[in-house]
Structure formats: C-alpha cells, structure tokens
Design an enzyme around this catalytic site. Structure first.
Site, PDB file in Angstrom:
ATOM      1  N   ASP A  36      42.377  10.706 -16.292  1.00 12.56           N
ATOM      2  CA  ASP A  36      43.549   9.823 -16.201  1.00 12.56           C
ATOM      3  C   ASP A  36      43.165   8.368 -15.974  1.00 12.56           C
ATOM      4  O   ASP A  36      44.031   7.505 -15.834  1.00 12.56           O
ATOM      5  CB  ASP A  36      44.488  10.295 -15.092  1.00 12.56           C
ATOM      6  CG  ASP A  36      43.855  10.264 -13.707  1.00 12.56           C
ATOM      7  OD1 ASP A  36      42.695   9.803 -13.591  1.00 12.56           O
ATOM      8  OD2 ASP A  36      44.511  10.698 -12.742  1.00 12.56           O
ATOM      9  N   GLU A  38      41.444   7.077 -13.390  1.00  8.74           N
ATOM     10  CA  GLU A  38      41.044   6.772 -12.027  1.00  8.74           C
ATOM     11  C   GLU A  38      39.583   7.152 -11.815  1.00  8.74           C
ATOM     12  O   GLU A  38      39.018   7.951 -12.563  1.00  8.74           O
ATOM     13  CB  GLU A  38      41.932   7.529 -11.028  1.00  8.74           C
ATOM     14  CG  GLU A  38      43.374   7.065 -11.042  1.00  8.74           C
ATOM     15  CD  GLU A  38      44.200   7.743  -9.961  1.00  8.74           C
ATOM     16  OE1 GLU A  38      43.642   8.533  -9.169  1.00  8.74           O
ATOM     17  OE2 GLU A  38      45.420   7.492  -9.912  1.00  8.74           O
ATOM     18  N   ARG A  94      34.605 -20.704 -13.297  1.00  9.45           N
ATOM     19  CA  ARG A  94      34.989 -21.781 -14.222  1.00  9.45           C
ATOM     20  C   ARG A  94      36.415 -22.263 -13.979  1.00  9.45           C
ATOM     21  O   ARG A  94      36.690 -23.457 -14.059  1.00  9.45           O
ATOM     22  CB  ARG A  94      34.848 -21.301 -15.665  1.00  9.45           C
ATOM     23  CG  ARG A  94      33.406 -21.024 -16.064  1.00  9.45           C
ATOM     24  CD  ARG A  94      33.301 -20.771 -17.550  1.00  9.45           C
ATOM     25  NE  ARG A  94      31.922 -20.502 -17.938  1.00  9.45           N
ATOM     26  CZ  ARG A  94      31.405 -20.853 -19.107  1.00  9.45           C
ATOM     27  NH1 ARG A  94      32.130 -21.501 -19.968  1.00  9.45           N
ATOM     28  NH2 ARG A  94      30.163 -20.561 -19.391  1.00  9.45           N
ATOM     29  N   GLN A  95      37.338 -21.364 -13.702  1.00  3.34           N
ATOM     30  CA  GLN A  95      38.744 -21.735 -13.497  1.00  3.34           C
ATOM     31  C   GLN A  95      38.909 -22.183 -12.045  1.00  3.34           C
ATOM     32  O   GLN A  95      39.406 -21.477 -11.192  1.00  3.34           O
ATOM     33  CB  GLN A  95      39.660 -20.539 -13.815  1.00  3.34           C
ATOM     34  CG  GLN A  95      41.151 -20.825 -13.689  1.00  3.34           C
ATOM     35  CD  GLN A  95      41.737 -21.565 -14.857  1.00  3.34           C
ATOM     36  OE1 GLN A  95      41.058 -21.807 -15.861  1.00  3.34           O
ATOM     37  NE2 GLN A  95      43.000 -21.930 -14.776  1.00  3.34           N
ATOM     38  N   HIS A 129      31.263 -26.853 -10.405  1.00  2.00           N
ATOM     39  CA  HIS A 129      31.644 -28.096 -11.070  1.00  2.00           C
ATOM     40  C   HIS A 129      32.538 -28.892 -10.125  1.00  2.00           C
ATOM     41  O   HIS A 129      32.054 -29.665  -9.308  1.00  2.00           O
ATOM     42  CB  HIS A 129      32.324 -27.797 -12.399  1.00  2.00           C
ATOM     43  CG  HIS A 129      32.686 -29.014 -13.193  1.00  2.00           C
ATOM     44  ND1 HIS A 129      31.937 -30.163 -13.167  1.00  2.00           N
ATOM     45  CD2 HIS A 129      33.729 -29.270 -14.016  1.00  2.00           C
ATOM     46  CE1 HIS A 129      32.486 -31.075 -13.958  1.00  2.00           C
ATOM     47  NE2 HIS A 129      33.588 -30.563 -14.476  1.00  2.00           N
ATOM     48  N   LYS A 191      29.655 -33.767 -24.245  1.00  2.00           N
ATOM     49  CA  LYS A 191      30.308 -32.721 -25.036  1.00  2.00           C
ATOM     50  C   LYS A 191      31.818 -32.835 -24.890  1.00  2.00           C
ATOM     51  O   LYS A 191      32.332 -33.088 -23.804  1.00  2.00           O
ATOM     52  CB  LYS A 191      29.840 -31.339 -24.566  1.00  2.00           C
ATOM     53  CG  LYS A 191      30.494 -30.171 -25.297  1.00  2.00           C
ATOM     54  CD  LYS A 191      29.928 -28.833 -24.850  1.00  2.00           C
ATOM     55  CE  LYS A 191      30.386 -28.444 -23.480  1.00  2.00           C
ATOM     56  NZ  LYS A 191      29.922 -27.088 -23.086  1.00  2.00           N
ATOM     57  N   ARG A 193      35.078 -30.391 -25.612  1.00  2.00           N
ATOM     58  CA  ARG A 193      35.462 -29.013 -25.950  1.00  2.00           C
ATOM     59  C   ARG A 193      36.861 -29.003 -26.536  1.00  2.00           C
ATOM     60  O   ARG A 193      37.785 -29.605 -25.992  1.00  2.00           O
ATOM     61  CB  ARG A 193      35.395 -28.116 -24.708  1.00  2.00           C
ATOM     62  CG  ARG A 193      35.732 -26.660 -24.989  1.00  2.00           C
ATOM     63  CD  ARG A 193      35.482 -25.778 -23.783  1.00  2.00           C
ATOM     64  NE  ARG A 193      34.064 -25.591 -23.533  1.00  2.00           N
ATOM     65  CZ  ARG A 193      33.308 -24.723 -24.191  1.00  2.00           C
ATOM     66  NH1 ARG A 193      33.827 -23.988 -25.167  1.00  2.00           N
ATOM     67  NH2 ARG A 193      32.036 -24.608 -23.906  1.00  2.00           N
ATOM     68  N   ASP A 218      21.029 -24.453 -20.329  1.00  2.00           N
ATOM     69  CA  ASP A 218      22.334 -24.417 -19.669  1.00  2.00           C
ATOM     70  C   ASP A 218      22.330 -23.263 -18.679  1.00  2.00           C
ATOM     71  O   ASP A 218      21.470 -22.371 -18.756  1.00  2.00           O
ATOM     72  CB  ASP A 218      23.465 -24.259 -20.682  1.00  2.00           C
ATOM     73  CG  ASP A 218      24.749 -24.956 -20.226  1.00  2.00           C
ATOM     74  OD1 ASP A 218      24.832 -25.335 -19.032  1.00  2.00           O
ATOM     75  OD2 ASP A 218      25.661 -25.126 -21.047  1.00  2.00           O
TER      76      ASP A 218
END
Length: 295
Positions: A36, A38, A94-95, A129, A191, A193, A218
């Site tokens: 299922d 789980e 990143r966020q 960052h 850069k 984006r 990087d």
C-alpha cells in the site's frame, strides 16, 4: 565507546568506509515497503546508551525524509544518547527566500524539520547564498566541511596547467578555495538564468588563458545547463574542451553523456553516489567525527 554509524538505505558504502577509517562502528537500517506504499523501518543494531550518527546524503530528498525521521525517532526511543545527522549533501538550500507570493521558503522549513529531530548536523559545502551560515536557519549545531582540498588535489594531479572558472558569483567561494589548494589562477563570470535549463554567461570577463586548460568548477551540477553553455562558449572562443568539477553531482545519466561529450574530464566527489564520482569524502568526514569524539 565508538559512535554507531547507521546508514539509511543506499548509504552503506559511506558508513563502511567511515568504519574502516575508525570513525565509528557500522550498523544497518532496514526499510521495507508494503504494497500500500507505507514503509516499516527497523534498526539492526543495539542503540541503547550509544551515540548514533545517521548517514544519509539528501539528494532526491522527498522520498528519503520519512524513513530518515523514523530512524531518528526510533533511535531516540530505543535509548540513543545522541542522534546526529551526517548528510554529505544537504538538500533544500536554494529556495532561501520567497521569490513569488505564496511560495514556501523551503530552506527554512527543511531546517526546522531536521532541527526538531536531530541533535546536530554534519554536511559538506551546502549551497549558501542569501543564507550565509547554517546557524541562521538550523536550531542545532551544524558543522560545514569543505571539499576544496579534495578538488584542489585532483586539479593539481590531473590538470596542473589549469585555470579555474566559476560560472557566477555564487560559485566564487568554491572556485577561489579550490584554486588556492591547487595553486592555480581562477576567474568568476556573470550568469543570467532564464529558467531551470536556460542560462546566458558573459565570457567577456575571461582573463588571458594562453597555455592554460580551463576547469569549470561549481558546488552543484543538476540540470547541466550552466556547464554545457559555458563549455560551448569556451570552445567557440578556441579554448578547447574544458574539464568540469563539482562537489555534488545531481545530474542524471542522460545529462552526464552530454557533459562527457563537451568536456575532457567530468569529476565530482562521492557526496552523492554517481558514476562520475572520483573523490571520496569519507576521509574528510572521518577526520571530523574522530576529532569530535576526542572532545
């Protein structure tokens, strides 16, 4: 007593390498999935009265999070005296701001979840960052180890005539550190984006490179778009195929094929298990764990 190294599934080679370097005693964690969807977790070691290090690199983090939290909570319920997370790659960095209305600030939310379930964190070169230090978002002691000595040693051994190139300002911290360890010059470009895969890189900032082999550096390669764009631009300018180095290799095999075709070397650490991994992070982590155990 040595700490108990508990690798989440897929992290057993790193735990075994750490144990071989006398950084702890390797145990096992079993994760069984029912029809299922789980899962059932079982720690196959006696954790009572032991300091526990759960080993889990966090590439593709979503399916790993529930088993990881179950392991931490179970270890604590079974009597572990300390539950620390050793995550060579730390996801969701990143966020770090809300770019659009209604978006989750994932870096802070993920940090809160891990801080609620672990006593400490050890990681390698997280993508910092706008967040300048993990202590800004993590409520537990968070140790950042640097892979620059590994990358620098690789460059010195394999591309002694290198000039290191970072694609953007975010890469500057890693490029400069690797260049210092390799004893070679470096440059950082600009850069722009336009999405997850489309980027523009200004090559006007390149220094004279006569007699030098460009090495692109990087912290993370995921879609590969940045490195492919930069490699193509360098080749158009007559600089030939560059080498390409990353701390964390997150790209799939299809992207790896394109990068191999565009570069003379494609190399990363094994912070994330990957076919291009050529540098072991085990000695780096083991040295820290052993030092911590002595304090």
């Amino acid at each position: 007593m040595k700490s108990l190294l508990l690798p989440m599934p897929g992290n057993e080679p790193l735990a075994d390498a750490l144990a071989a370097l006398d950084a702890g005693e390797a145990g096992r964690v079993c994760w069984r999935r029912f029809p299922d969807g789980e899962g059932l977790l079982r720690i196959e070691a006696d954790v009572g009265g032991r300091a526990v290090d759960i080993i889990c690199t966090l590439a593709d983090p979503d399916p790993k999070l529930v088993p990881l939290l179950f392991a931490a909570m179970t270890a604590r319920e079974l009597g572990a005296t300390r539950v620390r997370l050793v995550a060579p790659y730390l996801a969701y960095m990143r966020q770090d701001i809300r770019f659009q209305p209604g978006e989750a600030v994932s870096a802070r939310l993920f940090a809160r979840i891990l801080s609620d379930h672990f006593d400490a964190l050890v990681t390698i070169d997280p993508h910092l960052h706008r967040i300048h230090c993990l202590s800004e978002v993590y409520g537990i002691p968070a140790t950042v180890l640097g892979a620059a000595p590994l990358l620098g040693a690789w460059v010195a051994a394999h591309v002694p005539d290198a000039i290191l190139i970072g694609p953007d300002s975010e890469s500057a911290q890693w490029v400069s550190a690797v260049a210092a360890h390799a004893g070679v010059p470096h440059a950082v470009l600009e850069k722009t984006r336009h999405g997850d895969h489309a980027v523009d890189i200004a090559l006007e900032g390149l220094p004279p490179m006569a007699g030098r082999t460009p090495v692109l550096v990087d912290d993370i390669i995921s879609s590969g778009g940045t490195m492919l764009t930069l490699a193509a631009g360098l080749e158009r300018l007559g600089h030939g195929k560059p080498a390409c180095l990353a701390v964390h290799a997150l790209f799939p095999e299809a992207v790896a094929d394109r990068l191999r075709a565009a570069t003379c070397h494609l190399v990363a650490t094994d912070s994330v298990p990957h076919p291009c991994a050529r540098m072991s992070v085990a000695p780096l982590i083991a040295a820290h764990l052993k030092q911590e155990a002595q304090t």
